[in-house]
Each structure stands twice: as C-alpha cells, then as structure tokens.
Design a protein around this motif. Structure first.
Motif, PDB file in Angstrom:
ATOM      1  N   GLY A  64       0.810  -1.287  -0.090  1.00  0.00           N
ATOM      2  CA  GLY A  64       0.080  -0.088   0.175  1.00  0.00           C
ATOM      3  C   GLY A  64       0.847   1.467   0.019  1.00  0.00           C
ATOM      4  O   GLY A  64       2.106   1.082  -0.018  1.00  0.00           O
ATOM      5  N   LEU A  65       0.199   2.237  -0.035  1.00  0.00           N
ATOM      6  CA  LEU A  65       0.837   3.686  -0.207  1.00  0.00           C
ATOM      7  C   LEU A  65       1.707   3.926   1.160  1.00  0.00           C
ATOM      8  O   LEU A  65       2.882   4.543   1.069  1.00  0.00           O
ATOM      9  CB  LEU A  65      -0.052   4.824  -0.496  1.00  0.00           C
ATOM     10  CG  LEU A  65       0.690   6.151  -1.078  1.00  0.00           C
ATOM     11  CD1 LEU A  65       1.145   5.986  -2.125  1.00  0.00           C
ATOM     12  CD2 LEU A  65      -0.670   7.171  -0.960  1.00  0.00           C
ATOM     13  N   ALA A  66       1.134   3.336   2.278  1.00  0.00           N
ATOM     14  CA  ALA A  66       2.010   3.610   3.613  1.00  0.00           C
ATOM     15  C   ALA A  66       3.194   2.842   3.568  1.00  0.00           C
ATOM     16  O   ALA A  66       4.251   3.438   3.844  1.00  0.00           O
ATOM     17  CB  ALA A  66       1.131   2.982   4.847  1.00  0.00           C
ATOM     18  N   GLU A  67       3.385   1.590   3.057  1.00  0.00           N
ATOM     19  CA  GLU A  67       4.660   0.774   2.911  1.00  0.00           C
ATOM     20  C   GLU A  67       5.264   1.343   1.824  1.00  0.00           C
ATOM     21  O   GLU A  67       6.578   1.621   2.056  1.00  0.00           O
ATOM     22  CB  GLU A  67       4.361  -0.555   2.341  1.00  0.00           C
ATOM     23  CG  GLU A  67       3.562  -1.361   3.553  1.00  0.00           C
ATOM     24  CD  GLU A  67       2.164  -1.257   3.856  1.00  0.00           C
ATOM     25  OE1 GLU A  67       1.872  -1.229   5.030  1.00  0.00           O
ATOM     26  OE2 GLU A  67       1.507  -0.877   2.763  1.00  0.00           O
ATOM     27  N   LEU A  68       4.926   2.122   0.757  1.00  0.00           N
ATOM     28  CA  LEU A  68       5.750   2.664  -0.387  1.00  0.00           C
ATOM     29  C   LEU A  68       6.427   4.054   0.396  1.00  0.00           C
ATOM     30  O   LEU A  68       7.471   4.320  -0.031  1.00  0.00           O
ATOM     31  CB  LEU A  68       4.844   3.006  -1.372  1.00  0.00           C
ATOM     32  CG  LEU A  68       4.109   1.827  -2.006  1.00  0.00           C
ATOM     33  CD1 LEU A  68       3.399   2.334  -3.399  1.00  0.00           C
ATOM     34  CD2 LEU A  68       5.329   0.629  -2.321  1.00  0.00           C
ATOM     35  N   ALA A  69       5.700   4.633   1.014  1.00  0.00           N
ATOM     36  CA  ALA A  69       6.236   5.809   1.850  1.00  0.00           C
ATOM     37  C   ALA A  69       7.363   5.656   2.625  1.00  0.00           C
ATOM     38  O   ALA A  69       8.363   6.163   2.810  1.00  0.00           O
ATOM     39  CB  ALA A  69       5.016   6.511   2.748  1.00  0.00           C
ATOM     40  N   VAL A 189       2.682  12.247  -2.243  1.00  0.00           N
ATOM     41  CA  VAL A 189       3.048  11.509  -1.010  1.00  0.00           C
ATOM     42  C   VAL A 189       4.232  11.074  -0.785  1.00  0.00           C
ATOM     43  O   VAL A 189       5.101  11.139   0.232  1.00  0.00           O
ATOM     44  CB  VAL A 189       1.847  10.501  -0.595  1.00  0.00           C
ATOM     45  CG1 VAL A 189       2.167   9.608   0.539  1.00  0.00           C
ATOM     46  CG2 VAL A 189       0.547  11.209  -0.666  1.00  0.00           C
ATOM     47  N   LEU A 190       4.749  10.297  -1.856  1.00  0.00           N
ATOM     48  CA  LEU A 190       6.121   9.478  -1.791  1.00  0.00           C
ATOM     49  C   LEU A 190       7.212  10.397  -2.048  1.00  0.00           C
ATOM     50  O   LEU A 190       8.413  10.196  -1.343  1.00  0.00           O
ATOM     51  CB  LEU A 190       6.023   8.541  -2.941  1.00  0.00           C
ATOM     52  CG  LEU A 190       5.037   7.388  -2.818  1.00  0.00           C
ATOM     53  CD1 LEU A 190       5.270   6.385  -4.002  1.00  0.00           C
ATOM     54  CD2 LEU A 190       5.017   6.747  -1.598  1.00  0.00           C
ATOM     55  N   GLU A 241       6.543  14.283   8.847  1.00  0.00           N
ATOM     56  CA  GLU A 241       6.360  12.710   8.993  1.00  0.00           C
ATOM     57  C   GLU A 241       5.196  12.515   9.134  1.00  0.00           C
ATOM     58  O   GLU A 241       4.413  11.447   8.731  1.00  0.00           O
ATOM     59  CB  GLU A 241       7.486  12.297   9.744  1.00  0.00           C
ATOM     60  CG  GLU A 241       8.992  12.454   9.282  1.00  0.00           C
ATOM     61  CD  GLU A 241      10.063  11.538  10.095  1.00  0.00           C
ATOM     62  OE1 GLU A 241       9.675  11.091  11.357  1.00  0.00           O
ATOM     63  OE2 GLU A 241      11.074  11.264   9.425  1.00  0.00           O
ATOM     64  N   LEU A 242       4.493  12.845  10.306  1.00  0.00           N
ATOM     65  CA  LEU A 242       3.082  12.815  10.651  1.00  0.00           C
ATOM     66  C   LEU A 242       2.138  12.931   9.486  1.00  0.00           C
ATOM     67  O   LEU A 242       1.310  12.154   9.480  1.00  0.00           O
ATOM     68  CB  LEU A 242       2.740  13.433  11.866  1.00  0.00           C
ATOM     69  CG  LEU A 242       3.405  12.892  13.102  1.00  0.00           C
ATOM     70  CD1 LEU A 242       3.145  13.832  14.379  1.00  0.00           C
ATOM     71  CD2 LEU A 242       2.967  11.499  13.391  1.00  0.00           C
ATOM     72  N   LEU A 243       2.177  13.963   8.914  1.00  0.00           N
ATOM     73  CA  LEU A 243       1.320  14.488   7.725  1.00  0.00           C
ATOM     74  C   LEU A 243       1.679  13.450   6.596  1.00  0.00           C
ATOM     75  O   LEU A 243       0.340  13.038   6.163  1.00  0.00           O
ATOM     76  CB  LEU A 243       1.804  15.834   7.273  1.00  0.00           C
ATOM     77  CG  LEU A 243       0.835  16.587   6.363  1.00  0.00           C
ATOM     78  CD1 LEU A 243      -0.579  16.500   6.834  1.00  0.00           C
ATOM     79  CD2 LEU A 243       1.290  18.008   6.057  1.00  0.00           C
ATOM     80  N   VAL A 244       2.701  13.270   6.278  1.00  0.00           N
ATOM     81  CA  VAL A 244       2.927  12.073   5.104  1.00  0.00           C
ATOM     82  C   VAL A 244       2.308  10.874   5.507  1.00  0.00           C
ATOM     83  O   VAL A 244       1.442  10.018   4.644  1.00  0.00           O
ATOM     84  CB  VAL A 244       4.481  11.790   4.941  1.00  0.00           C
ATOM     85  CG1 VAL A 244       4.726  10.544   4.061  1.00  0.00           C
ATOM     86  CG2 VAL A 244       5.127  13.126   4.169  1.00  0.00           C
ATOM     87  N   LEU A 245       2.443  10.547   6.695  1.00  0.00           N
ATOM     88  CA  LEU A 245       1.619   9.146   7.095  1.00  0.00           C
ATOM     89  C   LEU A 245      -0.023   9.237   7.209  1.00  0.00           C
ATOM     90  O   LEU A 245      -0.490   8.252   6.717  1.00  0.00           O
ATOM     91  CB  LEU A 245       1.969   8.618   8.551  1.00  0.00           C
ATOM     92  CG  LEU A 245       3.454   8.022   8.786  1.00  0.00           C
ATOM     93  CD1 LEU A 245       3.660   8.089  10.290  1.00  0.00           C
ATOM     94  CD2 LEU A 245       3.643   6.955   7.997  1.00  0.00           C
TER      95      LEU A 245
END
Length: 332
Positions: A64-69, A189-190, A241-245
C-alpha cells in the motif's frame, strides 16, 4: 485519534531497505553518480529487492501507499540515485489502467505536457518510457523517445524534457483525468516521504557536527542560538512525517481528502527539508558550503525535489483549489 505506529512488517521493510541502502547508496556512490544522478548498479540491487513491482498487481499482496512511503523515506535519507518514487507511481498507475504492455524502466511526469513536451520529467533521461498527461490524455512516450537533458542540474535526478511524438494513448476522458489526479497524489505523498528522509538525515549531520565542533572550549551545539535552530528544524521534520503518514493512510483508504492531504504533505515536507538541511549546513559554518562535506548533498537534493513539486506556493494553491471544488460540489 489515529495511530500511525508502524506494524512489524513495516518495521521489517524499513530495516531491510535501510540496511541495503547503507551498503549501496553511500555518499561516495552518490557523488560518483553525478551529474546525471543515476546509479545503474543501485537500481539493479533495488530490482532484486522487489522494486518497482512491490506496488504492482503481479504481487500476491501489493504494498500500500503507507509501505511505499516507508521505502521512499529510506531512499531519501540515503540520497538514492535511482527512480524509486517515480517508478512506483508509474506501476500503480499502469495497474489502475489495466495496461501490461508498457514495460522497461517507466517513470512518471507530474507536470502536464506543454505543446507535446513533458517538461522537467524526473528520470526521463534514463527511462525507457515516460507516463504523462497530454491534452486530456494519459500517454506513454514512444520507446526511444527524444529527450533534452540539461548538462548539469541542481542535484542530478536525470530530469529531461521529453518529446511525446508517437506516444501511446493509455486513457482519455474523465476517467483518465481521475486516474492521473490519483497518480499525482501518490507522487506527492512519496516525494514528501523522501523529503522527510532527506531532512532527518541532513539534520543528523548538523547535530553530530555541533556535538564535536568546539569553540570557546565548548561544543557549538551547547550555544542556544544554534541549538534552538536545530530543535525547531527537528520539530518541522517530525510534523512533516506525521502528515505524510496521514496522507498515505488517506490514499490507502480512498478518503475524499487524499488529494488535499497529498498536496499539504508535499508543501510541508518541502519546507521542513529545506529548513533542516539549511540549518544543518549553517551549523557546519564555511565547511558546509564546500563539496567535500556531505551536508551539501542533502541541501541540494532537498531543494531540487522541492522545486520538482512546484514548491510550497504551488502545493498550497492546489489545496485551495481542491477545497473550493469541495464547496462547489456541496452547493451543487
């Protein structure tokens, strides 16, 4: 309250990729990859690790996008000279379109083409194909496309202007517009995640230097004028970092806020990385401006990625446009 704590699998991904990049993306390798900014050997190693297909439907459980981030942050912290972010975005977009005929090293151009030219496309100088938005269509540049590459850029990244003559049309119409908008949100995001990695790693260099450099018989980090600047920069990076997550979570959950949060993350992470690397560079004094010290690598990469996103002003303008579109939709 949302809990953005990393799962065991996510922690393992971060640890594995961080260790790999520590071996294969050293400052010496980053320097050697310039001015083009591409390290083929590193790209081969990342391919063995599973990129960019980690994001694709061919995987039993696509990341997912979270793992890719998480992966993008690790790549940013190591200044990876490889198109990790753009190829992940391109893979996700091709999967959404159901296209399996666009192969090779495929990158993503976040800016709409102008007069048939995808301008300032990241990694276009080394890509086999470039996915771009051109006149209401998502297209893939022709194999062997013409590319105009600057001889020297701010921080490598192998950018180029790509001629889309002979490009393959992958999608058109409203659905294509939605697909490209989602891909742009993924890219933001990434890229924001990569910027937080750059900011955190660059700041660490400044903190370490401030602990070891002495003036007037004391470490310079003990002086409040410097300590407060570094602390403020650390707070900015943590907030980014929190905003990216949160933006990654919104992308994975299909939240209606996903595009707005992606734009916010790009704007804030760009600011945080610029400030962190700038303060770290100044902590080094005059040494920070010399090519021998590593901090200049982080400073230049942070500035370059921020410029690629369009900068804070462009991202904020998009947030406003999205907010107004929501209001108009509600009134309609």
């Amino acid at each position: 309250m949302m809990d953005f704590s990393l799962s065991t699998e996510q922690l393992d991904l971060r640890a594995g990729l961080t260790a790999l990049l520590a071996d294969h993306s050293t400052p010496q390798r980053v320097r050697a990859a310039e001015p083009l900014g591409f390290d083929p050997a590193l790209w081969a190693v990342l391919g063995d690790f599973g990129f960019p297909h980690l994001a694709g439907a061919r995987e039993a459980t696509p990341a997912g996008l979270a793992e890719l981030a998480i992966a993008a942050r690790a790549a940013g912290a190591a200044l990876a000279s490889a198109p990790l972010v753009e190829t992940l975005v391109a893979t996700r977009l091709l999967d959404r379109l159901g296209r399996t005929d666009v192969t090779g090293l495929v990158t993503f151009a976040p800016r709409p083409a102008v007069a048939g030219i995808a301008r300032t496309a990241p990694w276009a100088a080394v890509a086999d194909r470039v996915l771009a938005w051109d006149d209401g269509r998502i297209v893939a540049s022709a194999p062997g496309h013409d590319v105009d590459r600057p001889k020297q850029t701010l921080a490598g990244l192998a950018i180029g202007h790509v001629d889309l003559a002979g490009a393959t049309v992958l999608a058109a119409g409203p659905d294509a517009a939605e697909g490209f908008a989602d891909a742009l949100a993924d890219w933001r995001v990434l890229t924001a995640a990569a910027l937080t990695g750059i900011g955190a790693a660059g700041l660490r260099l400044g903190v370490d230097y401030a602990k070891t450099r002495h003036q007037f018989g004391r470490p310079i980090g003990s002086f409040q004028a410097l300590a407060h600047q570094l602390a403020d920069a650390a707070t900015l990076v943590d907030g980014a970092e929190l905003l990216v997550l949160e933006a990654a979570w919104a992308g994975d959950s299909g939240s209606g806020r996903r595009r707005g949060l992606a734009a916010m993350a790009a704007a804030f992470a760009g600011r945080a990385a610029r400030r962190a690397t700038d303060r770290s560079l100044h902590a080094h004094g005059g040494y920070g401006y010399t090519m021998e010290y590593d901090i200049q690598l982080f400073f230049r990469r942070a500035k370059a990625l921020d410029l690629l996103t369009g900068g804070e002003r462009a991202a904020v303008a998009d947030v406003v446009d999205l907010a107004l579109a929501d209001v108009d939709g509600g009134l309609g």
